[in-house]
Scaffold this motif. Structure first.
Motif, PDB file in Angstrom:
ATOM      1  N   UNK A 174       0.844  -1.196   0.000  1.00  0.00           N
ATOM      2  CA  UNK A 174       0.000   0.000   0.000  1.00  0.00           C
ATOM      3  C   UNK A 174       0.879   1.246   0.000  1.00  0.00           C
ATOM      4  N   UNK A 175       0.414   2.326  -0.605  1.00  0.00           N
ATOM      5  CA  UNK A 175       1.219   3.557  -0.621  1.00  0.00           C
ATOM      6  C   UNK A 175       1.329   4.165   0.772  1.00  0.00           C
ATOM      7  N   UNK A 176       2.387   4.908   0.969  1.00  0.00           N
ATOM      8  CA  UNK A 176       2.592   5.590   2.241  1.00  0.00           C
ATOM      9  C   UNK A 176       1.697   6.814   2.303  1.00  0.00           C
ATOM     10  N   UNK A 177       1.264   7.149   3.500  1.00  0.00           N
ATOM     11  CA  UNK A 177       0.419   8.327   3.688  1.00  0.00           C
ATOM     12  C   UNK A 177       1.225   9.614   3.679  1.00  0.00           C
ATOM     13  N   UNK A 178       0.506  10.714   3.692  1.00  0.00           N
ATOM     14  CA  UNK A 178       1.171  12.023   3.676  1.00  0.00           C
ATOM     15  C   UNK A 178       1.861  12.336   4.995  1.00  0.00           C
ATOM     16  N   UNK A 179       1.409  11.731   6.061  1.00  0.00           N
ATOM     17  CA  UNK A 179       1.993  12.051   7.356  1.00  0.00           C
ATOM     18  C   UNK A 179       3.195  11.180   7.701  1.00  0.00           C
ATOM     19  N   UNK A 180       3.519  10.208   6.877  1.00  0.00           N
ATOM     20  CA  UNK A 180       4.701   9.383   7.116  1.00  0.00           C
ATOM     21  C   UNK A 180       5.957  10.114   6.646  1.00  0.00           C
ATOM     22  N   UNK A 181       7.056   9.969   7.381  1.00  0.00           N
ATOM     23  CA  UNK A 181       8.287  10.674   6.981  1.00  0.00           C
ATOM     24  C   UNK A 181       8.891  10.074   5.702  1.00  0.00           C
ATOM     25  N   UNK A 182       9.528  10.917   4.927  1.00  0.00           N
ATOM     26  CA  UNK A 182      10.175  10.480   3.689  1.00  0.00           C
ATOM     27  C   UNK A 182      11.446   9.699   3.996  1.00  0.00           C
ATOM     28  N   UNK A 183      12.163  10.106   5.029  1.00  0.00           N
ATOM     29  CA  UNK A 183      13.401   9.435   5.432  1.00  0.00           C
ATOM     30  C   UNK A 183      13.136   8.726   6.760  1.00  0.00           C
ATOM     31  N   UNK A 184      13.324   7.419   6.769  1.00  0.00           N
ATOM     32  CA  UNK A 184      13.078   6.655   7.992  1.00  0.00           C
ATOM     33  C   UNK A 184      14.264   6.814   8.949  1.00  0.00           C
ATOM     34  N   UNK A 185      14.090   6.297  10.163  1.00  0.00           N
ATOM     35  CA  UNK A 185      15.164   6.394  11.158  1.00  0.00           C
ATOM     36  C   UNK A 185      16.397   5.607  10.721  1.00  0.00           C
TER      37      UNK A 185
END
Length: 67
Positions: A34-45
């Motif tokens: 599923x696509x990522x939402x708008x509130x998810x960060x572009x760069x993960x930890x």
């Protein structure tokens, strides 16, 4: 920017994007994800940790060679 500068920027950006897409092997799971939402960060930890680790390593090597 002039036309030639815009062409260079376009060439560099397209090359880097195609390299980024070409490094991940194609799997069926990618199509079903599923696509990522708008509130998810572009760069993960994990990505941020790897970026900062590589930057520190490169700075260490550069300063070692420089001094």
């Amino acid at each position: 920017l002039k036309a030639v500068q815009m062409l260079w920027v376009n060439l560099i950006m397209d090359t880097l994007a195609s390299l980024a897409l070409a490094t991940e092997p194609p799997t069926e799971e990618l199509l079903l994800r599923r696509p990522y939402g708008r509130d998810h960060p572009l760069v993960s930890r994990t990505m941020l940790r790897n970026i900062l680790g590589h930057a520190a390593y490169q700075l260490l090597i550069i300063f070692t060679l420089l001094f």
